[in-house]
Write a protein that holds these residues in place. Structure first.
Motif, PDB file in Angstrom:
ATOM      1  N   VAL A 153      -3.499 -13.052   1.257  1.00 30.44           N
ATOM      2  CA  VAL A 153      -3.802 -11.634   1.072  1.00 30.44           C
ATOM      3  C   VAL A 153      -2.543 -10.869   0.696  1.00 30.44           C
ATOM      4  O   VAL A 153      -2.598  -9.858  -0.013  1.00 30.44           O
ATOM      5  N   SER A 154      -1.382 -11.350   1.133  1.00 31.19           N
ATOM      6  CA  SER A 154      -0.127 -10.660   0.853  1.00 31.19           C
ATOM      7  C   SER A 154       0.127 -10.514  -0.643  1.00 31.19           C
ATOM      8  O   SER A 154       0.780  -9.569  -1.089  1.00 31.19           O
ATOM      9  N   VAL A 155      -0.402 -11.455  -1.440  1.00 31.88           N
ATOM     10  CA  VAL A 155      -0.234 -11.369  -2.896  1.00 31.88           C
ATOM     11  C   VAL A 155      -0.920 -10.119  -3.442  1.00 31.88           C
ATOM     12  O   VAL A 155      -0.402  -9.452  -4.343  1.00 31.88           O
ATOM     13  N   LEU A 156      -2.086  -9.789  -2.905  1.00 29.83           N
ATOM     14  CA  LEU A 156      -2.806  -8.597  -3.347  1.00 29.83           C
ATOM     15  C   LEU A 156      -2.045  -7.327  -2.984  1.00 29.83           C
ATOM     16  O   LEU A 156      -1.975  -6.383  -3.780  1.00 29.83           O
ATOM     17  N   TYR A 157      -1.493  -7.301  -1.772  1.00 26.82           N
ATOM     18  CA  TYR A 157      -0.699  -6.137  -1.375  1.00 26.82           C
ATOM     19  C   TYR A 157       0.552  -5.995  -2.253  1.00 26.82           C
ATOM     20  O   TYR A 157       0.965  -4.882  -2.599  1.00 26.82           O
ATOM     21  N   ARG A 158       1.147  -7.112  -2.637  1.00 24.26           N
ATOM     22  CA  ARG A 158       2.336  -7.072  -3.480  1.00 24.26           C
ATOM     23  C   ARG A 158       2.016  -6.471  -4.853  1.00 24.26           C
ATOM     24  O   ARG A 158       2.802  -5.703  -5.416  1.00 24.26           O
ATOM     25  N   LYS A 159       0.850  -6.810  -5.379  1.00 22.94           N
ATOM     26  CA  LYS A 159       0.436  -6.266  -6.677  1.00 22.94           C
ATOM     27  C   LYS A 159       0.234  -4.753  -6.596  1.00 22.94           C
ATOM     28  O   LYS A 159       0.642  -4.006  -7.491  1.00 22.94           O
ATOM     29  N   ALA A 160      -0.384  -4.293  -5.500  1.00 21.86           N
ATOM     30  CA  ALA A 160      -0.592  -2.857  -5.322  1.00 21.86           C
ATOM     31  C   ALA A 160       0.744  -2.136  -5.146  1.00 21.86           C
ATOM     32  O   ALA A 160       0.936  -1.026  -5.656  1.00 21.86           O
ATOM     33  N   TYR A 161       1.695  -2.765  -4.438  1.00 25.74           N
ATOM     34  CA  TYR A 161       3.016  -2.154  -4.230  1.00 25.74           C
ATOM     35  C   TYR A 161       3.743  -1.973  -5.554  1.00 25.74           C
ATOM     36  O   TYR A 161       4.398  -0.936  -5.787  1.00 25.74           O
TER      37      TYR A 161
ATOM     38  N   GLN B 194       5.536   2.509   2.042  1.00 23.82           N
ATOM     39  CA  GLN B 194       5.953   1.838   3.272  1.00 23.82           C
ATOM     40  C   GLN B 194       4.826   0.970   3.836  1.00 23.82           C
ATOM     41  O   GLN B 194       5.069  -0.140   4.338  1.00 23.82           O
ATOM     42  N   TYR B 195       3.608   1.465   3.753  1.00 24.36           N
ATOM     43  CA  TYR B 195       2.447   0.716   4.243  1.00 24.36           C
ATOM     44  C   TYR B 195       2.299  -0.599   3.473  1.00 24.36           C
ATOM     45  O   TYR B 195       2.125  -1.665   4.072  1.00 24.36           O
ATOM     46  N   LEU B 196       2.383  -0.528   2.159  1.00 24.92           N
ATOM     47  CA  LEU B 196       2.224  -1.725   1.330  1.00 24.92           C
ATOM     48  C   LEU B 196       3.373  -2.698   1.537  1.00 24.92           C
ATOM     49  O   LEU B 196       3.184  -3.925   1.550  1.00 24.92           O
ATOM     50  N   GLU B 197       4.582  -2.168   1.708  1.00 26.32           N
ATOM     51  CA  GLU B 197       5.744  -3.023   1.914  1.00 26.32           C
ATOM     52  C   GLU B 197       5.605  -3.816   3.212  1.00 26.32           C
ATOM     53  O   GLU B 197       5.988  -4.990   3.291  1.00 26.32           O
ATOM     54  N   SER B 198       5.049  -3.177   4.233  1.00 22.58           N
ATOM     55  CA  SER B 198       4.884  -3.867   5.511  1.00 22.58           C
ATOM     56  C   SER B 198       3.832  -4.961   5.451  1.00 22.58           C
ATOM     57  O   SER B 198       3.804  -5.856   6.314  1.00 22.58           O
ATOM     58  N   LYS B 199       2.947  -4.889   4.446  1.00 17.86           N
ATOM     59  CA  LYS B 199       1.842  -5.854   4.335  1.00 17.86           C
ATOM     60  C   LYS B 199       2.183  -7.047   3.447  1.00 17.86           C
ATOM     61  O   LYS B 199       1.454  -8.043   3.444  1.00 17.86           O
ATOM     62  N   MET B 200       3.291  -6.973   2.694  1.00 17.65           N
ATOM     63  CA  MET B 200       3.551  -7.997   1.687  1.00 17.65           C
ATOM     64  C   MET B 200       3.920  -9.349   2.276  1.00 17.65           C
ATOM     65  O   MET B 200       3.776 -10.378   1.629  1.00 17.65           O
ATOM     66  N   ASN B 201       4.410  -9.383   3.521  1.00 18.57           N
ATOM     67  CA  ASN B 201       4.827 -10.649   4.137  1.00 18.57           C
ATOM     68  C   ASN B 201       3.917 -11.048   5.300  1.00 18.57           C
ATOM     69  O   ASN B 201       4.293 -11.872   6.124  1.00 18.57           O
TER      70      ASN B 201
END
Length: 742
Positions: free
Chosen positions: A626-634, A653-660
């Motif tokens: 799922v982190s890949v999807l958050y990285r794309k949105a970031y 900040q929200y998206l950055e916290s989700k990327m890993n």
């Protein structure tokens, strides 16, 4: 409830099917079955194009008790507690079944009969899994349920190939209910006054709905049901083509009328298009005609009901075939055209006042894909919508409000939590300056059309103004605000054809502030700014609902996932609307909508991974982190103009916290009886949504906030009075509580 006159009626004959007989002599009936040779002179054509439309009667049935057998079965198969949870569904199922012969009730309008059948079909689909056990019971078992249906065209004909129409198979019941729903749609279509633009529009949608219903019978149900002749594959296919033909004929007449008003009847392209349309209508009538005559039993069956049907179909097929040839030949240079005259005569349509109503109704139908999500978001509606009669109560019970009681229905807020979810981002709502829509819209209609035209749609304009005033009220709950915004968006789709109001002396000015930067705003006469802003707020509101869900409960998870899916629908629609409103704030831009869709895609996948589900569901989950999807949105949020606009928000900040982040699957056991019921409800809703419930026909219903009555668009006084009464009760309860505390 008194019988409604919402449908423009040709007359008040309680049996529309019988009133539509075409008077011909016995010798006039063309019998073209090869087994019965006839002479050409035996097929006269006294009326080349009969204007009347055919409708069919409903099937009737013997009474049957459903509540006690099914409740006993649930108690035995599951538990007494489970039986209590679905009691309301079983009681409503039984009540609707007792009203199945409601055509004999003079106090029910056709739209109300339609509502009852739809309600019953959904309940029936919910209990369908139970019938496997019931059907396998021995005949002496008191819980065994037997359905008995009579043929719609010949009540004395009760069997086919020596097979009785008495079955314990629930597919027979569902097929019969669908047949009756198609019959009611056909009666609505035949009852409409097709000499008016609005009446014609309603008739077209009603006949198309009937055609869709019989298509479902033909493709999905008739092959599994051995019963009366009217439920056979042959009859289902024949009725599908018949009502498709009648809808196409009325649509063709509307096109001809529109071309006449636009002075576009002389072009070769238009003539070719008309010729193709006439040929298409002819083929549909011919197919229905050939199907009846291809089987001697079917021919005899129709003759016993009404011999003029065969004549009617033959005349229609022949007329449109001849007309297609004439119009095709008229494309040839004038010097080479044969000397023929056109037989077609368009129905005279009253313009001005009545066409305004038609234009507004057509607006909501053409935009229905914008406010009807493709996914079946059943949990969101079952728990939060005040317009859905099916509810999941706080204690896990399935409850149903009576089909004949108008909304609002009570909602439950048990799934909402006081604290926001940590893995769902709640977006802020856009704010708008107050605006009175009633006066400018009404003045414009008076200017462009007439005072009478404005009076015909006053109810819509009043509802529109109330919804806009109410949608930003601070005391609205999240579910109530969602319903308000959706209703307002539907009304906007209706008035959209009136814009741009370039000739109006005082067009409305829409002013909306940037959701992420309130100091920035956009001010336009363009209605697309209003629509885009409402779409953004609907999406943002759904994220707030999702973030407010109590994720310690399975229901909370399900509503959260549904809310995120609906938010995704609104932002995808916003992407399409964003290009129509230039100089908008950046939160309504295509890039922003795309970024928000990517965030929602990540959050939906994140929620599905965290949601407890059976092991078998593992295959349906994403095959990548799922982190890949958050990285794309970031990446989208930190590039271009969006980066500067979102810098002061929590989104990066929200998206950055989700990327890993890491995910794991939480497994659980199979679902209970509630899950089976909801699965059946979802299937029924999906089946009925595919062309079987035209949006404009909802305006004939008692449960619509805006109704069509006597050709006018009026506010539903019944709903308004009910809301006021509930509001007063709420205020009284609050007052009583305050007095007790003091």
């Amino acid at each position: 409830m008194a019988k409604s006159n919402d449908v423009p009626m040709l007359n008040q004959n309680p049996n529309p099917a019988m009133m539509l007989k075409i008077p011909v002599k016995k010798s006039d009936v063309p019998i073209l079955n090869p087994a019965i040779p006839v002479k050409k002179s035996d097929v006269p054509n006294p009326n080349p194009n009969p204007a009347k439309m055919l409708a069919i009667p409903v099937k009737k049935s013997d009474p049957v008790e459903l509540y006690y057998p099914l409740r006993n079965l649930v108690a035995r198969k599951y538990s007494e507690l489970d039986a209590q949870k679905v009691e309301s569904i079983l009681q409503t199922l039984n009540k609707c079944r007792s009203n199945i012969n409601m055509v004999e009730r003079v106090d029910l309008s056709l739209p109300m009969q339609r509502n009852c059948l739809i309600h019953y079909f959904k309940c029936l689909s919910m209990v369908e899994p139970l019938f496997t056990a019931v059907s396998s019971s021995i005949s002496s078992n008191p819980d065994r349920i037997i359905f008995f249906w009579y043929d719609a065209f010949d009540p004395d004909y009760i069997c086919l190939d020596k097979v009785s129409s008495q079955h314990s198979n629930i597919q027979l019941e569902k097929a019969a209910v669908l047949f009756n729903l198609g019959a009611i749609y056909s009666q609505i279509g035949a009852s409409c006054d097709s000499t008016t633009a609005l009446g014609r529009h309603l008739a077209i949608d009603a006949f198309n709905a009937a055609a869709h219903i019989f298509l479902k019978l033909w493709k999905d149900f008739s092959k599994e049901v051995s019963a009366t002749l009217d439920l056979t594959v042959l009859f289902a296919e024949c009725l599908h083509h018949l009502f498709s033909a009648q809808a196409s004929e009325l649509n063709l007449l509307q096109q001809l009328d529109d071309d006449k008003n636009n002075n576009d009847v002389g072009s070769a392209l238009e003539k070719h298009r008309c010729a193709v349309s006439f040929k298409s209508v002819s083929k549909l009538y011919r197919r229905a005609y050939d199907l009846i005559l291809s089987d001697s039993a079917a021919t005899e069956h129709i003759y016993s009901f009404d011999k003029t049907w065969v004549t009617h179909l033959y005349q229609k097929a022949k007329f449109f075939q001849v007309e297609a040839r004439q119009r095709k030949s008229s494309i040839i240079p004038a010097s080479k055209r044969p000397k023929t005259s056109s037989l077609v005569q368009c129905c005279p349509v009253v313009h001005d006042a009545e066409s305004v109503t038609e234009i507004l109704v057509r607006g909501i139908c053409r935009r229905s894909d914008q406010w009807i999500p493709k996914q079946q978001l059943i949990y969101l509606d079952l728990i939060l919508s005040e317009y859905c009669p099916f509810k999941i109560a706080d204690d896990g019970k399935l409850v149903v409000d009576p089909w004949d009681m108008p909304p609002p229905y009570p909602t439950t807020l048990a799934i909402l939590s006081s604290s926001s979810s940590s893995h769902i981002l709640a977006l802020p709502l856009k704010k708008s300056q107050p605006l009175d829509l009633y006066e400018p819209l009404r003045s414009y209609l008076v200017l462009k059309c007439s005072e009478s035209a404005a009076r015909r749609v006053e109810g819509l304009l009043e509802t529109l103004a109330k919804l806009r005033d109410g949608m930003q009220s601070d005391d609205l709950s999240l579910p109530a605000r969602r319903d308000c915004l959706i209703s307002y968006f539907k009304c906007l789709c209706m008035i959209e054809p009136l814009f741009p109001m370039t000739e109006s002396p005082n067009p409305p000015i829409f002013v909306w502030y940037n959701a992420f930067n309130p100091q920035e705003n956009s001010s336009q006469h363009n209605i697309y700014l209003e629509k885009a802003s409402i779409l953004f707020n609907l999406g943002a509101l759904c994220t707030q609902i999702a973030a407010s869900c109590d994720l310690t409960t399975i229901q909370g998870y399900r509503v959260a996932i549904d809310a995120l899916n609906e938010a995704s629908h609104w932002f995808l629609t916003l992407q399409l609307e964003a290009t129509k409103a230039p100089a908008i704030t950046i939160d309504l831009s295509e890039d922003c909508a795309k970024m928000l869709c990517e965030i929602l895609s990540a959050e939906i996948s994140d929620s599905k991974w965290n949601f407890p589900h059976p092991q078998s569901a593992r295959l349906t989950l994403p095959g990548y982190p799922v982190s890949v999807l958050y990285r794309k949105a970031y990446a989208l949020s930190t590039s271009g103009p969006l980066a500067e606009n979102l810098a002061q928000t929590l989104i990066p900040q929200y998206l950055e916290s989700k990327m890993n982040m890491k995910t794991c699957i939480v497994e659980t056991g199979p679902g209970d009886v509630i899950e089976q019921f909801l699965s059946g409800y979802s299937k029924a809703k999906s089946l009925l949504s595919e062309g079987c419930q035209p949006p404009c026909l909802d305006l004939l219903s008692e449960v619509s906030p805006v109704k069509i009555k006597d050709g006018n668009l009026v506010a539903n006084a019944t709903l308004e009075a009910l809301r006021l009464a509930l509001k007063e009760m709420s205020l009284q309860e609050t007052s009583d509580i305050t007095m007790k505390k003091n």
